[in-house]
Design an enzyme around this catalytic site. Sequence first.
Site, PDB file in Angstrom:
ATOM      1  N   CYS A 169      -1.759  13.472 -15.466  1.00 36.52           N
ATOM      2  CA  CYS A 169      -2.746  14.501 -15.775  1.00 36.52           C
ATOM      3  C   CYS A 169      -4.059  14.184 -15.080  1.00 36.52           C
ATOM      4  O   CYS A 169      -4.465  13.028 -14.994  1.00 36.52           O
ATOM      5  CB  CYS A 169      -2.953  14.584 -17.285  1.00 36.52           C
ATOM      6  SG  CYS A 169      -4.141  15.878 -17.720  1.00 36.52           S
ATOM      7  N   HIS A 174      -1.805   1.418  -4.063  1.00 39.12           N
ATOM      8  CA  HIS A 174      -2.242   2.803  -3.857  1.00 39.12           C
ATOM      9  C   HIS A 174      -1.433   3.797  -4.693  1.00 39.12           C
ATOM     10  O   HIS A 174      -1.467   5.003  -4.425  1.00 39.12           O
ATOM     11  CB  HIS A 174      -2.195   3.168  -2.365  1.00 39.12           C
ATOM     12  CG  HIS A 174      -3.225   2.442  -1.556  1.00 39.12           C
ATOM     13  ND1 HIS A 174      -3.196   2.343  -0.187  1.00 39.12           N
ATOM     14  CD2 HIS A 174      -4.345   1.767  -1.944  1.00 39.12           C
ATOM     15  CE1 HIS A 174      -4.236   1.634   0.234  1.00 39.12           C
ATOM     16  NE2 HIS A 174      -4.947   1.269  -0.808  1.00 39.12           N
ATOM     17  N   ASN A 231       3.667  -7.034  13.158  1.00 40.74           N
ATOM     18  CA  ASN A 231       3.112  -5.740  13.535  1.00 40.74           C
ATOM     19  C   ASN A 231       3.173  -5.623  15.058  1.00 40.74           C
ATOM     20  O   ASN A 231       2.738  -6.539  15.745  1.00 40.74           O
ATOM     21  CB  ASN A 231       1.639  -5.648  13.073  1.00 40.74           C
ATOM     22  CG  ASN A 231       1.127  -4.223  13.053  1.00 40.74           C
ATOM     23  OD1 ASN A 231       1.343  -3.468  14.003  1.00 40.74           O
ATOM     24  ND2 ASN A 231       0.442  -3.848  11.983  1.00 40.74           N
ATOM     25  N   PRO A 232       3.704  -4.534  15.582  1.00 38.21           N
ATOM     26  CA  PRO A 232       3.735  -4.386  17.038  1.00 38.21           C
ATOM     27  C   PRO A 232       2.333  -4.330  17.644  1.00 38.21           C
ATOM     28  O   PRO A 232       2.161  -4.564  18.830  1.00 38.21           O
ATOM     29  CB  PRO A 232       4.459  -3.056  17.266  1.00 38.21           C
ATOM     30  CG  PRO A 232       5.180  -2.778  15.996  1.00 38.21           C
ATOM     31  CD  PRO A 232       4.383  -3.429  14.895  1.00 38.21           C
ATOM     32  N   CYS A 275      -6.410  13.984 -18.939  1.00 41.42           N
ATOM     33  CA  CYS A 275      -6.120  13.005 -19.997  1.00 41.42           C
ATOM     34  C   CYS A 275      -5.235  11.894 -19.444  1.00 41.42           C
ATOM     35  O   CYS A 275      -4.991  11.833 -18.250  1.00 41.42           O
ATOM     36  CB  CYS A 275      -5.496  13.696 -21.217  1.00 41.42           C
ATOM     37  SG  CYS A 275      -3.758  14.144 -21.021  1.00 41.42           S
ATOM     38  N   GLN A 328       0.845  -1.198   0.000  1.00 45.14           N
ATOM     39  CA  GLN A 328       0.000   0.000   0.000  1.00 45.14           C
ATOM     40  C   GLN A 328       0.881   1.249   0.000  1.00 45.14           C
ATOM     41  O   GLN A 328       0.372   2.363  -0.076  1.00 45.14           O
ATOM     42  CB  GLN A 328      -0.890  -0.001   1.243  1.00 45.14           C
ATOM     43  CG  GLN A 328      -1.874  -1.148   1.268  1.00 45.14           C
ATOM     44  CD  GLN A 328      -2.390  -1.413   2.679  1.00 45.14           C
ATOM     45  OE1 GLN A 328      -3.358  -0.805   3.116  1.00 45.14           O
ATOM     46  NE2 GLN A 328      -1.732  -2.310   3.384  1.00 45.14           N
ATOM     47  N   ASN A 329       2.179   1.041   0.101  1.00 46.18           N
ATOM     48  CA  ASN A 329       3.082   2.190   0.193  1.00 46.18           C
ATOM     49  C   ASN A 329       3.317   2.807  -1.181  1.00 46.18           C
ATOM     50  O   ASN A 329       3.550   2.103  -2.157  1.00 46.18           O
ATOM     51  CB  ASN A 329       4.418   1.772   0.812  1.00 46.18           C
ATOM     52  CG  ASN A 329       4.225   1.237   2.225  1.00 46.18           C
ATOM     53  OD1 ASN A 329       3.178   1.453   2.818  1.00 46.18           O
ATOM     54  ND2 ASN A 329       5.215   0.556   2.744  1.00 46.18           N
ATOM     55  N   VAL A 330       3.294   4.120  -1.200  1.00 50.99           N
ATOM     56  CA  VAL A 330       3.538   4.824  -2.459  1.00 50.99           C
ATOM     57  C   VAL A 330       5.014   5.197  -2.589  1.00 50.99           C
ATOM     58  O   VAL A 330       5.427   5.769  -3.592  1.00 50.99           O
ATOM     59  CB  VAL A 330       2.643   6.082  -2.578  1.00 50.99           C
ATOM     60  CG1 VAL A 330       1.178   5.689  -2.639  1.00 50.99           C
ATOM     61  CG2 VAL A 330       2.886   7.072  -1.439  1.00 50.99           C
TER      62      VAL A 330
HETATM   63  P1  OAD Z   1      -1.305   2.733   8.894  1.00 48.86           P
HETATM   64  O1  OAD Z   1      -0.669   3.996   9.344  1.00 48.86           O
HETATM   65  O2  OAD Z   1      -2.788   2.633   8.947  1.00 48.86           O
HETATM   66  O3  OAD Z   1      -0.752   1.533   9.775  1.00 48.86           O
HETATM   67  C1  OAD Z   1       0.609   1.336  10.010  1.00 48.86           C
HETATM   68  C2  OAD Z   1       0.730   0.004  10.734  1.00 48.86           C
HETATM   69  O4  OAD Z   1       2.107  -0.258  10.902  1.00 48.86           O
HETATM   70  C3  OAD Z   1       0.114  -0.024  12.146  1.00 48.86           C
HETATM   71  O5  OAD Z   1      -0.658  -1.202  12.290  1.00 48.86           O
HETATM   72  C4  OAD Z   1       1.324  -0.039  13.072  1.00 48.86           C
HETATM   73  O6  OAD Z   1       1.077  -0.791  14.269  1.00 48.86           O
HETATM   74  C5  OAD Z   1       2.341  -0.726  12.210  1.00 48.86           C
HETATM   75  N1  OAD Z   1       3.726  -0.368  12.495  1.00 48.86           N
HETATM   76  C6  OAD Z   1       4.230   0.781  12.955  1.00 48.86           C
HETATM   77  N2  OAD Z   1       5.559   0.737  13.031  1.00 48.86           N
HETATM   78  C7  OAD Z   1       5.920  -0.502  12.595  1.00 48.86           C
HETATM   79  C8  OAD Z   1       7.159  -1.168  12.406  1.00 48.86           C
HETATM   80  N3  OAD Z   1       8.305  -0.567  12.685  1.00 48.86           N
HETATM   81  N4  OAD Z   1       7.136  -2.434  11.931  1.00 48.86           N
HETATM   82  C9  OAD Z   1       5.963  -3.050  11.632  1.00 48.86           C
HETATM   83  N5  OAD Z   1       4.773  -2.467  11.790  1.00 48.86           N
HETATM   84  C10 OAD Z   1       4.745  -1.213  12.257  1.00 48.86           C
HETATM   85  O7  OAD Z   1      -0.747   2.408   7.438  1.00 48.86           O
HETATM   86  P2  OAD Z   1      -1.359   1.458   6.340  1.00 48.86           P
HETATM   87  O8  OAD Z   1      -2.008   0.267   6.936  1.00 48.86           O
HETATM   88  O9  OAD Z   1      -0.310   1.248   5.321  1.00 48.86           O
HETATM   89  O10 OAD Z   1      -3.939   5.024   1.824  1.00 48.86           O
HETATM   90  O11 OAD Z   1      -2.468   2.403   5.755  1.00 48.86           O
HETATM   91  C11 OAD Z   1      -3.198   1.975   4.645  1.00 48.86           C
HETATM   92  C12 OAD Z   1      -3.554   3.145   3.788  1.00 48.86           C
HETATM   93  O12 OAD Z   1      -4.221   4.148   4.560  1.00 48.86           O
HETATM   94  C13 OAD Z   1      -2.385   3.895   3.189  1.00 48.86           C
HETATM   95  O13 OAD Z   1      -1.897   3.301   2.024  1.00 48.86           O
HETATM   96  C14 OAD Z   1      -2.988   5.224   2.893  1.00 48.86           C
HETATM   97  C15 OAD Z   1      -3.675   5.451   4.203  1.00 48.86           C
HETATM   98  O14 OAD Z   1      -4.678   6.376   4.224  1.00 48.86           O
HETATM   99  C16 OAD Z   1      -4.241   6.009   1.002  1.00 48.86           C
HETATM  100  O15 OAD Z   1      -3.708   7.087   1.074  1.00 48.86           O
HETATM  101  C17 OAD Z   1      -5.260   5.632  -0.028  1.00 48.86           C
END
Ligand code: OAD
Length: 277
Positions: free
Chosen positions: A114, A106, A227-228, A117, A86-88
Amino acid sequence: MRVLVLTGAGVSAESGIPTFRGKDGYWRNLDPAKLATPEAFARDPQLVWDWYRERRERIRNAQLSAAHEAVARLAHHTDEFLLVTQNVDDLHTRAGLAKEKIVQIHGDIFVTRCSRCDFSDAGRGGSPEPPGASALKLGIGRLRSIAATSEKNQDVPRCPRCRALMRPGVVWFGEQLSRNELERVENFLDGGACDVVIVAGTTATFGYIIDWALRARRDGAELIEVNPEETPLSRFATRLVREPAAIALPRIVDELIAFGSTKLQPQPCGPSAPIWR
Ligand code: OAD
């Protein structure tokens, strides 16, 4: 061995890139509706671009972590592998993972496309930055100065083809996921069940992440969550690793490479069993 890895912002946290929902996460201090929606862009493209330029700069300056390197290493040692992130950011790619093994569901923050277009400008080699971007300075730890300027669109790039506003190549709230990228995930899932599914550093907020993790695994296969914190996926995991990704993933990958999927050591844990450390 057939492996699916799903990652989120936590995997880049140790590279200094903020998560979204964590303690210092973006969405704790900033309103997604003002920065990450098509409506926000229509209302104030300058403000949105300022935020993305700052994030690009932070990512450019970020170092890979052992988590990114471990995922790339696993891919090299696996017959069939897909990473859905999900990381950009580009850290999985910089770690050496081939593009055909990554789905950035994502989008990609370094793509500028654009808003009208189909023109798009990918990569750092082109001119992904709007004019004036070099003047941006990184704030430490928090986002600085995202207030709109008086000339709202002065630093917003225009499409060289149709003159409409260019936008970052990411998926915003309320937008559809890319059909191509969805198809790549579906093709991989249709290609057979996985021996191992690893979900690392995501709150698994979006239903499709949970759906893909559960659909991917073969009966009896490992579903490893790194995940912590607890997430909605935790109760389905066969192994819960409550450690930062840069610590846990290298060890898990070493074990997978050494022993294969069926002999991961140590053997703990159903969902209710003790946490694997
Ligand atoms: P989140 O910020 O929702 O979650 C980050 C997760 O990483 C949490 O569950 C933390 O507990 C965990 N975490 C933190 N530090 C860590 C580490 N060092 N090692 C392992 N885990 C750790 O991020 P995402 O789940 O990626 O979307 O969020 C999903 C989407 O929501 C993103 O892609 C973005 C956001 O809004 C869009 O922008 C469409």
